[in-house]
Design a protein around this motif. Structure first.
Motif: not given
Length: 300
Positions: A36-42, A44-54
Motif C-alpha cells: 500500500i505504501k508503494q502504491l501511494e508512492q507511485e 504520489g498521494a496518500e490514500l489513507f489517514i493512519r489513526k491509532p484506532r484504524g
C-alpha cells in the motif's frame, strides 16, 4: 502498478484495517502494508489517514477506491467473457435493465438478437446508476433505465416518455373513474425504497410534492411483484409505468390517470464515444424499429 496492488488497496479500503485485510487476502500484514505504501508512492498521494484506532480514506483515497473497483470489475468481466467466448465460440452481448422496462419492447429486442446463433445474450437486472457503473467497468454493453445520470463516460438516449398508471385494488372506489393525483394522495401508497442519487421513487413521489400534495407511504418494497401483491391485498395503490399493465394480477386493476403528462422516461445508456461493433449496430437497428413502433402507436 499491478492488479494485485488494486486488489490489496480495495481490501484495505473496504475494511479500513490492515490486519483484517491481510486475513481476507491470505497474506501477511507487513507485505500488505509495504504494498500500500508503494502504491501511494507511485500515485504520489496518500490514500489513507493512519489513526491509532484504524484507517480513514483521504479524499483522494475515496476517489481512487471507485476507480480501482471499476478497473477490477472490467478486468474480471474481460476474463470471464473471454473464457465464455472461447468455450462457446460466441460473442457476448450484455444488457442491463430495470424490471419495469421488461414488460414492453425489451423482450422483443432480446428475442430478435438471439436469432443470431453466434450471439450469447446476458441479462443483468440493475438500477440505472448500477448500469452506468457496469458500462464503465465493461460488464454490460447497453442499459435500459428510467433516470438521468450525469457521467462524462456514458451517453444516455431518451427513447420515449411512458405514461404512469395507478395499480389499485380491485373493487376499490378509486376504480370508478380515472383518478387524479389529488385523489390518489388521499389513499395509502406502496412505494419503493429510496437510494442515493436519482431513482424511480424520487421521480414518482416528486410528482405529488411538486403539486403540493402530501402522500401516506404505508409500505416500502424492493420489487414490483411484491408491490402488486400488496395492492391485491387492498393495502393501497402504487404507481407503475404503462408497460406493467401487461402483467395481469388477480385483485389488481390498472387505471389511467386523470392528470395529463404524468410520464416517466425510458432511457438507453451506452459507453460514450465508443465505435459500435456489428452487434451493437444490430441492437441499435432493432431498438430504433421498436421505438418507432411505440411512438407510432403500434404497441408493443
Amino acid at each position: 502498478m499491478e492488479l494485485r496492488h488494486l486488489r490489496y488497496f480495495v481490501a484495505v479500503a473496504e475494511g479500513l484495517n490492515f490486519t483484517r485485510a491481510a486475513e481476507k487476502l491470505f497474506i501477511a500484514q507487513p507485505p500488505l502494508t509495504r504494498a500500500i505504501k508503494q502504491l501511494e508512492q507511485e500515485i504520489g498521494a496518500e490514500l489513507f489517514i493512519r489513526k491509532p484506532r484504524g484507517l480513514e480514506l483521504t479524499t483522494g483515497g475515496v476517489y481512487f477506491l471507485e476507480q480501482a473497483r471499476q478497473i477490477l470489475d472490467k478486468a474480471n468481466a474481460a476474463v470471464n467473457d473471454t473464457r465464455r467466448i472461447a468455450e462457446n465460440r460466441k460473442t457476448v452481448f450484455a444488457i442491463g435493465f430495470v424490471p419495469s422496462v421488461f414488460y414492453g419492447q425489451l423482450p422483443l429486442m432480446v428475442r430478435r438478437l438471439r436469432r443470431n446463433k453466434n450471439l450469447e445474450i446476458i441479462l443483468h437486472e440493475m438500477k440505472t446508476q448500477e448500469q452506468v457503473d457496469a458500462l464503465k467497468a465493461g460488464k454490460i454493453d447497453i442499459g435500459f433505465g428510467r433516470v438521468r445520470i450525469e457521467d462524462p463516460d456514458v451517453e444516455q438516449e431518451l427513447l420515449f416518455d411512458e405514461p404512469l398508471i395507478a395499480a389499485v385494488p380491485a373493487g376499490s372506489p378509486i376504480t370508478r373513474h380515472p383518478p387524479s393525483m389529488t385523489e390518489l394522495s388521499e389513499w395509502p401508497m406502496i412505494a419503493f425504497p429510496s437510494s442515493v442519487g436519482p431513482n424511480f421513487t424520487e421521480l414518482t413521489q416528486g410528482l405529488f410534492h411538486r403539486r403540493g400534495l402530501r402522500i401516506n407511504v404505508i409500505q416500502r418494497v424492493n420489487d414490483l411483484q411484491t408491490a402488486l401483491s400488496l395492492v391485491a391485498s387492498d393495502m393501497g395503490f402504487t404507481l407503475v409505468p404503462e408497460q406493467v399493465k401487461r402483467l395481469q394480477r388477480e385483485g389488481v386493476v390498472y387505471m389511467s390517470l386523470e392528470d395529463d403528462n404524468i410520464n416517466v422516461p425510458v432511457i438507453a445508456s451506452r459507453r460514450q464515444g465508443e465505435n459500435p461493433n456489428s452487434v451493437m449496430r444490430l441492437a441499435n437497428t432493432i431498438l430504433a424499429e421498436l421505438v418507432e413502433n411505440r411512438l407510432a402507436g403500434r404497441y408493443p
